[in-house]
Design a protein around this motif. Structure first.
Motif, PDB file in Angstrom:
ATOM      1  N   ALA A 103       0.835  -1.207   0.000  1.00 37.69           N
ATOM      2  CA  ALA A 103       0.000   0.000   0.000  1.00 37.69           C
ATOM      3  C   ALA A 103       0.869   1.256   0.000  1.00 37.69           C
ATOM      4  O   ALA A 103       2.029   1.243   0.386  1.00 37.69           O
ATOM      5  N   ASP A 104       0.278   2.346  -0.434  1.00 33.97           N
ATOM      6  CA  ASP A 104       0.925   3.657  -0.419  1.00 33.97           C
ATOM      7  C   ASP A 104       0.521   4.357   0.881  1.00 33.97           C
ATOM      8  O   ASP A 104      -0.668   4.601   1.099  1.00 33.97           O
ATOM      9  N   PRO A 105       1.477   4.695   1.758  1.00 38.74           N
ATOM     10  CA  PRO A 105       1.113   5.303   3.036  1.00 38.74           C
ATOM     11  C   PRO A 105       0.367   6.630   2.900  1.00 38.74           C
ATOM     12  O   PRO A 105      -0.540   6.926   3.684  1.00 38.74           O
ATOM     13  N   GLU A 106       0.723   7.406   1.890  1.00 42.86           N
ATOM     14  CA  GLU A 106       0.024   8.679   1.668  1.00 42.86           C
ATOM     15  C   GLU A 106      -1.440   8.438   1.281  1.00 42.86           C
ATOM     16  O   GLU A 106      -2.334   9.173   1.715  1.00 42.86           O
ATOM     17  N   MET A 107      -1.685   7.407   0.495  1.00 39.80           N
ATOM     18  CA  MET A 107      -3.053   7.080   0.089  1.00 39.80           C
ATOM     19  C   MET A 107      -3.863   6.587   1.293  1.00 39.80           C
ATOM     20  O   MET A 107      -5.031   6.971   1.452  1.00 39.80           O
ATOM     21  N   ILE A 108      -3.264   5.758   2.127  1.00 38.47           N
ATOM     22  CA  ILE A 108      -3.949   5.276   3.330  1.00 38.47           C
ATOM     23  C   ILE A 108      -4.281   6.469   4.227  1.00 38.47           C
ATOM     24  O   ILE A 108      -5.397   6.579   4.747  1.00 38.47           O
ATOM     25  N   ALA A 109      -3.311   7.383   4.401  1.00 39.40           N
ATOM     26  CA  ALA A 109      -3.542   8.579   5.220  1.00 39.40           C
ATOM     27  C   ALA A 109      -4.683   9.417   4.643  1.00 39.40           C
ATOM     28  O   ALA A 109      -5.540   9.915   5.389  1.00 39.40           O
ATOM     29  N   MET A 110      -4.715   9.570   3.326  1.00 38.39           N
ATOM     30  CA  MET A 110      -5.783  10.343   2.698  1.00 38.39           C
ATOM     31  C   MET A 110      -7.141   9.676   2.933  1.00 38.39           C
ATOM     32  O   MET A 110      -8.125  10.344   3.244  1.00 38.39           O
ATOM     33  N   ARG A 111      -7.201   8.357   2.804  1.00 37.16           N
ATOM     34  CA  ARG A 111      -8.457   7.646   3.047  1.00 37.16           C
ATOM     35  C   ARG A 111      -8.926   7.824   4.486  1.00 37.16           C
ATOM     36  O   ARG A 111     -10.122   7.992   4.737  1.00 37.16           O
TER      37      ARG A 111
END
Length: 78
Positions: A38-46
Motif C-alpha cells: 500500500a501507499d502510506p500517503e493514500m492510506i492517510a488520505m483515506r
C-alpha cells in the motif's frame, strides 16, 4: 471488523497504537496483509476522508509506513 489477533499483530509496528488501528478499521482494513504494497500517503488520505479531517501529520504517515513495512515483512516470510 479487525479480529483481536490481527489487532495485536498491527500493534507490533513502531508508532502504531489503538487509535491508528481504529482508523484503519474505519476505512475497511481488516488484516495486516491488506496493507502489503500500500501507499502510506493514500492510506492517510483515506483516513482523513473517513474522519473528515484535513491532513494526517507526518508522524501519522510515518506510522502507517512502519505498519506497511511490517505487513510486507510478514508477507515475505509466508
Amino acid at each position: 471488523m479487525i479480529e483481536e489477533s490481527e489487532r495485536r499483530r498491527m500493534l507490533r509496528a513502531h508508532s502504531i497504537g489503538p487509535k491508528m488501528v481504529a482508523y484503519l478499521e474505519a476505512i475497511g482494513i481488516e488484516r495486516l496483509s491488506d496493507l502489503a504494497g500500500a501507499d502510506p500517503e493514500m492510506i492517510a488520505m483515506r483516513i482523513d476522508i473517513a474522519l473528515c479531517r484535513k491532513h494526517m501529520n507526518r508522524l501519522g504517515v510515518e506510522a502507517i509506513r512502519n505498519l506497511i513495512a511490517l505487513a510486507e515483512e510478514e508477507t515475505e516470510r509466508s
